[in-house]
Scaffold this motif. Structure first.
Motif, mmCIF file in Angstrom:
data_model
loop_
_atom_site.group_PDB
_atom_site.id
_atom_site.type_symbol
_atom_site.label_atom_id
_atom_site.label_comp_id
_atom_site.label_asym_id
_atom_site.label_seq_id
_atom_site.Cartn_x
_atom_site.Cartn_y
_atom_site.Cartn_z
ATOM 1 N N LEU A 1 -8.031 3.583 -3.893
ATOM 2 C CA LEU A 1 -9.142 4.112 -3.116
ATOM 3 C C LEU A 1 -9.007 5.623 -3.120
ATOM 4 N N ARG B 1 -10.234 -0.727 7.280
ATOM 5 C CA ARG B 1 -9.570 0.249 8.141
ATOM 6 C C ARG B 1 -9.786 -0.125 9.593
ATOM 7 N N ARG C 1 -14.965 -2.712 -1.456
ATOM 8 C CA ARG C 1 -14.387 -3.852 -2.146
ATOM 9 C C ARG C 1 -14.783 -3.771 -3.615
ATOM 10 N N ILE D 1 -13.583 3.237 -5.198
ATOM 11 C CA ILE D 1 -12.603 2.168 -5.404
ATOM 12 C C ILE D 1 -12.525 1.881 -6.897
ATOM 13 N N TRP E 1 -10.521 -2.695 0.664
ATOM 14 C CA TRP E 1 -9.866 -1.826 1.642
ATOM 15 C C TRP E 1 -10.615 -1.959 2.960
ATOM 16 N N CYS F 1 -2.733 0.158 -3.917
ATOM 17 C CA CYS F 1 -2.318 -1.158 -3.429
ATOM 18 C C CYS F 1 -1.891 -1.979 -4.632
ATOM 19 N N TYR G 1 -5.326 2.025 7.157
ATOM 20 C CA TYR G 1 -6.047 1.422 6.044
ATOM 21 C C TYR G 1 -5.248 0.241 5.507
ATOM 22 N N TYR G 2 -5.939 -0.881 5.344
ATOM 23 C CA TYR G 2 -5.316 -2.100 4.867
ATOM 24 C C TYR G 2 -5.934 -2.536 3.546
ATOM 25 N N CYS G 3 -5.083 -2.978 2.667
ATOM 26 C CA CYS G 3 -5.522 -3.586 1.432
ATOM 27 C C CYS G 3 -5.581 -5.099 1.645
ATOM 28 N N LEU H 1 -5.273 6.244 -2.061
ATOM 29 C CA LEU H 1 -4.474 5.097 -1.651
ATOM 30 C C LEU H 1 -4.305 4.152 -2.836
ATOM 31 N N GLU I 1 0.827 -1.197 0.000
ATOM 32 C CA GLU I 1 0.000 0.000 0.000
ATOM 33 C C GLU I 1 0.866 1.252 0.000
#
Length: 119
Positions: free
Chosen positions: A81, A38, A50, A70, A36, A22, A94-96, A20, A6
């Motif tokens: 994102l 969070r 998603r 997205i 994504w 990824c 924030y995580y992918c 963002l 990311e």
């Protein structure tokens, strides 16, 4: 094995925008969906958005619908994102994530990127 990297987090003021990214790499790329998530301090991780890799159908959490978008670049195996009109409550890591089956079971995760929105 799939690696997700990311980028794009940062510190912004309320009302600002961030994007963002990824990037997915590795062998046997066969993802069915990317998303994504969070996690804010003291809160559980929650899905933000998603996208189905084939077809591009999208989902947004109620809290971000109309502000976040997205998208994916199939050739670059990258998901984005776009976050507009950011609010302090969007502050989180924030995580992918990527799924190999369906759109709900995420097997691969990125390291996370911090987004901080000041009021």
């Amino acid at each position: 094995q799939v690696q997700l990297t990311e980028s794009g987090g940062g510190l912004v003021q309320a009302g600002a925008s961030l994007r963002l990214s990824c990037a997915a790499s590795g062998r046997n790329w066969g993802m069915t969906a990317m998303a994504w998530f969070r996690q804010a301090p003291g809160k559980e991780r929650e899905i933000v958005s998603r996208i189905r890799w084939s077809g591009g159908e999208t989902y947004y959490a109620t809290a971000v619908a109309g502000r976040f978008t997205i998208s994916r670049d199939i050739a670059k195996t990258t998901v984005y994102l776009q976050m507009n009109n950011l609010k302090p409550e969007d502050t989180a890591v924030y995580y992918c994530a990527a799924a190999r089956h369906g759109v709900s079971n995420y097997s691969y995760w990125g390291q996370g990127t911090q987004v901080t929105v000041s009021s």
